[in-house]
Design a protein around this motif. Sequence first.
Motif, PDB file in Angstrom:
ATOM      1  N   ALA A  11       0.828  -1.207   0.000  1.00 35.23           N
ATOM      2  CA  ALA A  11       0.000   0.000   0.000  1.00 35.23           C
ATOM      3  C   ALA A  11       0.863   1.258   0.000  1.00 35.23           C
ATOM      4  CB  ALA A  11      -0.945  -0.009   1.201  1.00 35.23           C
ATOM      5  N   ILE A  12       1.936   1.258   0.779  1.00 34.70           N
ATOM      6  CA  ILE A  12       2.836   2.420   0.828  1.00 34.70           C
ATOM      7  C   ILE A  12       3.473   2.656  -0.534  1.00 34.70           C
ATOM      8  CG2 ILE A  12       5.029   3.262   1.769  1.00 34.70           C
ATOM      9  CD1 ILE A  12       4.178   1.871   4.430  1.00 34.70           C
ATOM     10  N   VAL A  13       3.952   1.592  -1.161  1.00 37.10           N
ATOM     11  CA  VAL A  13       4.587   1.718  -2.479  1.00 37.10           C
ATOM     12  C   VAL A  13       3.572   2.216  -3.510  1.00 37.10           C
ATOM     13  CG1 VAL A  13       5.648   0.408  -4.361  1.00 37.10           C
ATOM     14  CG2 VAL A  13       6.371   0.014  -1.999  1.00 37.10           C
ATOM     15  N   LEU A  14       2.339   1.680  -3.474  1.00 40.64           N
ATOM     16  CA  LEU A  14       1.321   2.132  -4.425  1.00 40.64           C
ATOM     17  C   LEU A  14       0.942   3.594  -4.208  1.00 40.64           C
ATOM     18  CD1 LEU A  14      -1.262  -0.747  -4.970  1.00 40.64           C
ATOM     19  CD2 LEU A  14       0.263   0.301  -6.630  1.00 40.64           C
ATOM     20  N   GLU A  15       0.857   4.018  -2.955  1.00 42.06           N
ATOM     21  CA  GLU A  15       0.545   5.427  -2.678  1.00 42.06           C
ATOM     22  C   GLU A  15       1.651   6.346  -3.191  1.00 42.06           C
ATOM     23  OE1 GLU A  15      -0.221   5.482   1.509  1.00 42.06           O
ATOM     24  OE2 GLU A  15      -2.194   4.542   1.261  1.00 42.06           O
ATOM     25  N   GLU A  16       2.904   5.945  -3.005  1.00 36.45           N
ATOM     26  CA  GLU A  16       4.035   6.726  -3.530  1.00 36.45           C
ATOM     27  C   GLU A  16       3.978   6.776  -5.060  1.00 36.45           C
ATOM     28  OE1 GLU A  16       6.454   8.477  -1.946  1.00 36.45           O
ATOM     29  OE2 GLU A  16       5.424   8.073  -0.059  1.00 36.45           O
ATOM     30  N   TYR A  17       3.694   5.633  -5.678  1.00 33.73           N
ATOM     31  CA  TYR A  17       3.588   5.584  -7.140  1.00 33.73           C
ATOM     32  C   TYR A  17       2.447   6.484  -7.615  1.00 33.73           C
ATOM     33  CZ  TYR A  17       2.673   3.903 -11.828  1.00 33.73           C
ATOM     34  OH  TYR A  17       2.463   3.839 -13.182  1.00 33.73           O
ATOM     35  N   ASP A  18       1.307   6.438  -6.909  1.00 31.23           N
ATOM     36  CA  ASP A  18       0.157   7.247  -7.299  1.00 31.23           C
ATOM     37  C   ASP A  18       0.488   8.730  -7.235  1.00 31.23           C
ATOM     38  OD1 ASP A  18      -2.436   7.751  -8.138  1.00 31.23           O
ATOM     39  OD2 ASP A  18      -3.289   7.611  -6.126  1.00 31.23           O
ATOM     40  N   GLN A  19       1.236   9.153  -6.219  1.00 34.21           N
ATOM     41  CA  GLN A  19       1.619  10.563  -6.106  1.00 34.21           C
ATOM     42  C   GLN A  19       2.638  10.964  -7.169  1.00 34.21           C
ATOM     43  OE1 GLN A  19       2.910  11.233  -2.103  1.00 34.21           O
ATOM     44  NE2 GLN A  19       0.881  10.871  -1.236  1.00 34.21           N
ATOM     45  N   ALA A  20       3.578  10.072  -7.477  1.00 33.64           N
ATOM     46  CA  ALA A  20       4.644  10.400  -8.427  1.00 33.64           C
ATOM     47  C   ALA A  20       4.196  10.295  -9.886  1.00 33.64           C
ATOM     48  CB  ALA A  20       5.847   9.486  -8.198  1.00 33.64           C
ATOM     49  N   VAL A  21       3.484   9.228 -10.221  1.00 30.75           N
ATOM     50  CA  VAL A  21       3.124   8.961 -11.613  1.00 30.75           C
ATOM     51  C   VAL A  21       1.620   9.027 -11.827  1.00 30.75           C
ATOM     52  CG1 VAL A  21       3.260   7.257 -13.482  1.00 30.75           C
ATOM     53  CG2 VAL A  21       5.163   7.504 -11.879  1.00 30.75           C
ATOM     54  N   GLY A  22       0.885   8.411 -10.906  1.00 34.43           N
ATOM     55  CA  GLY A  22      -0.573   8.400 -10.987  1.00 34.43           C
ATOM     56  C   GLY A  22      -1.107   7.046 -11.422  1.00 34.43           C
ATOM     57  N   ILE A  23      -1.952   6.467 -10.579  1.00 34.66           N
ATOM     58  CA  ILE A  23      -2.636   5.220 -10.942  1.00 34.66           C
ATOM     59  C   ILE A  23      -3.762   5.577 -11.891  1.00 34.66           C
ATOM     60  CG2 ILE A  23      -4.081   3.339 -10.072  1.00 34.66           C
ATOM     61  CD1 ILE A  23      -2.451   3.470  -7.459  1.00 34.66           C
ATOM     62  N   ASN A  24      -3.889   4.834 -12.970  1.00 33.62           N
ATOM     63  CA  ASN A  24      -4.951   5.063 -13.937  1.00 33.62           C
ATOM     64  C   ASN A  24      -6.216   4.364 -13.441  1.00 33.62           C
ATOM     65  OD1 ASN A  24      -6.678   5.266 -16.107  1.00 33.62           O
ATOM     66  ND2 ASN A  24      -5.123   4.749 -17.620  1.00 33.62           N
ATOM     67  N   TRP A  25      -7.074   5.094 -12.725  1.00 31.89           N
ATOM     68  CA  TRP A  25      -8.298   4.522 -12.166  1.00 31.89           C
ATOM     69  C   TRP A  25      -9.405   4.417 -13.203  1.00 31.89           C
ATOM     70  CZ3 TRP A  25      -7.815   1.972  -7.900  1.00 31.89           C
ATOM     71  CH2 TRP A  25      -6.860   2.346  -6.970  1.00 31.89           C
ATOM     72  N   ALA A  26      -9.211   5.022 -14.366  1.00 32.57           N
ATOM     73  CA  ALA A  26     -10.253   4.980 -15.394  1.00 32.57           C
ATOM     74  C   ALA A  26     -10.319   3.621 -16.087  1.00 32.57           C
ATOM     75  CB  ALA A  26     -10.014   6.074 -16.427  1.00 32.57           C
ATOM     76  N   TRP A  27      -9.278   2.802 -15.954  1.00 38.36           N
ATOM     77  CA  TRP A  27      -9.232   1.526 -16.653  1.00 38.36           C
ATOM     78  C   TRP A  27      -8.456   0.524 -15.813  1.00 38.36           C
ATOM     79  CZ3 TRP A  27      -5.966  -2.124 -18.555  1.00 38.36           C
ATOM     80  CH2 TRP A  27      -6.419  -2.925 -19.593  1.00 38.36           C
ATOM     81  N   GLN A  28      -9.055  -0.645 -15.588  1.00 40.63           N
ATOM     82  CA  GLN A  28      -8.368  -1.735 -14.906  1.00 40.63           C
ATOM     83  C   GLN A  28      -8.608  -3.036 -15.672  1.00 40.63           C
ATOM     84  OE1 GLN A  28     -10.775  -0.253 -12.253  1.00 40.63           O
ATOM     85  NE2 GLN A  28      -9.312   1.396 -12.378  1.00 40.63           N
ATOM     86  N   ALA A  29      -7.746  -3.997 -15.428  1.00 41.09           N
ATOM     87  CA  ALA A  29      -7.897  -5.324 -16.019  1.00 41.09           C
ATOM     88  C   ALA A  29      -7.737  -6.361 -14.915  1.00 41.09           C
ATOM     89  CB  ALA A  29      -6.836  -5.554 -17.100  1.00 41.09           C
ATOM     90  N   ALA A  30      -8.547  -7.405 -14.984  1.00 37.64           N
ATOM     91  CA  ALA A  30      -8.445  -8.524 -14.042  1.00 37.64           C
ATOM     92  C   ALA A  30      -8.208  -9.790 -14.843  1.00 37.64           C
ATOM     93  CB  ALA A  30      -9.716  -8.643 -13.214  1.00 37.64           C
ATOM     94  N   ASP A  31      -7.336 -10.628 -14.336  1.00 37.12           N
ATOM     95  CA  ASP A  31      -7.060 -11.904 -14.990  1.00 37.12           C
ATOM     96  C   ASP A  31      -6.700 -12.923 -13.918  1.00 37.12           C
ATOM     97  OD1 ASP A  31      -6.812 -13.737 -17.012  1.00 37.12           O
ATOM     98  OD2 ASP A  31      -4.895 -12.998 -17.751  1.00 37.12           O
ATOM     99  N   ALA A  32      -6.884 -14.182 -14.251  1.00 33.76           N
ATOM    100  CA  ALA A  32      -6.607 -15.257 -13.302  1.00 33.76           C
ATOM    101  C   ALA A  32      -5.708 -16.296 -13.951  1.00 33.76           C
ATOM    102  CB  ALA A  32      -7.910 -15.908 -12.849  1.00 33.76           C
ATOM    103  N   SER A  33      -4.936 -16.969 -13.118  1.00 35.25           N
ATOM    104  CA  SER A  33      -4.121 -18.082 -13.596  1.00 35.25           C
ATOM    105  C   SER A  33      -4.196 -19.205 -12.573  1.00 35.25           C
ATOM    106  CB  SER A  33      -2.660 -17.653 -13.809  1.00 35.25           C
ATOM    107  OG  SER A  33      -2.083 -17.286 -12.584  1.00 35.25           O
ATOM    108  N   MET A  34      -4.189 -20.422 -13.082  1.00 35.12           N
ATOM    109  CA  MET A  34      -4.204 -21.595 -12.210  1.00 35.12           C
ATOM    110  C   MET A  34      -2.812 -22.188 -12.164  1.00 35.12           C
ATOM    111  SD  MET A  34      -7.731 -23.564 -12.902  1.00 35.12           S
ATOM    112  CE  MET A  34      -8.503 -22.901 -14.354  1.00 35.12           C
ATOM    113  N   VAL A  35      -2.372 -22.550 -10.982  1.00 31.52           N
ATOM    114  CA  VAL A  35      -1.056 -23.144 -10.809  1.00 31.52           C
ATOM    115  C   VAL A  35      -1.174 -24.377  -9.924  1.00 31.52           C
ATOM    116  CG1 VAL A  35       0.212 -20.982 -11.126  1.00 31.52           C
ATOM    117  CG2 VAL A  35      -0.540 -21.629  -8.857  1.00 31.52           C
TER     118      VAL A  35
END
Length: 109
Positions: A11-35
């Motif tokens: 969470a800390i790393v993502l918050e720093e990234y969001d402040q520096a670069v910005g998380i694109n909240w307008a578009w997300q992708a979800a995917d799954a993998s089985m292992v």
Amino acid sequence: MEHGWSRAAWAIVLEEYDQAVGINWAWQAADASMVKAPLGNKEGAGAPEATGSNPTDRGTAGCQRTLLTDAKGIPLSVVRCGANRHNSKMLMDVLDAVVVSIPALVEQE
């Protein structure tokens, strides 16, 4: 993520990234993998929902990881369940597991 410290660090790393670069909240992708989960056992130790019969691998024990990313591929959340659970059932779980606060929607003109 099972450990509170790793979730907090993520969470800390993502918050720093969001402040520096910005998380694109307008578009997300979800995917799954089985292992494979060679140490997974439906009757053994550990969380019973963490492993299940993998329908694509002759019923061997396996787990499924579902990942949510923003438009740039930045991971926002990940959840794990048994391989025998359909990935459409995991969508709400992966959306609920986002480790940072999601900003309120703002209507555009």
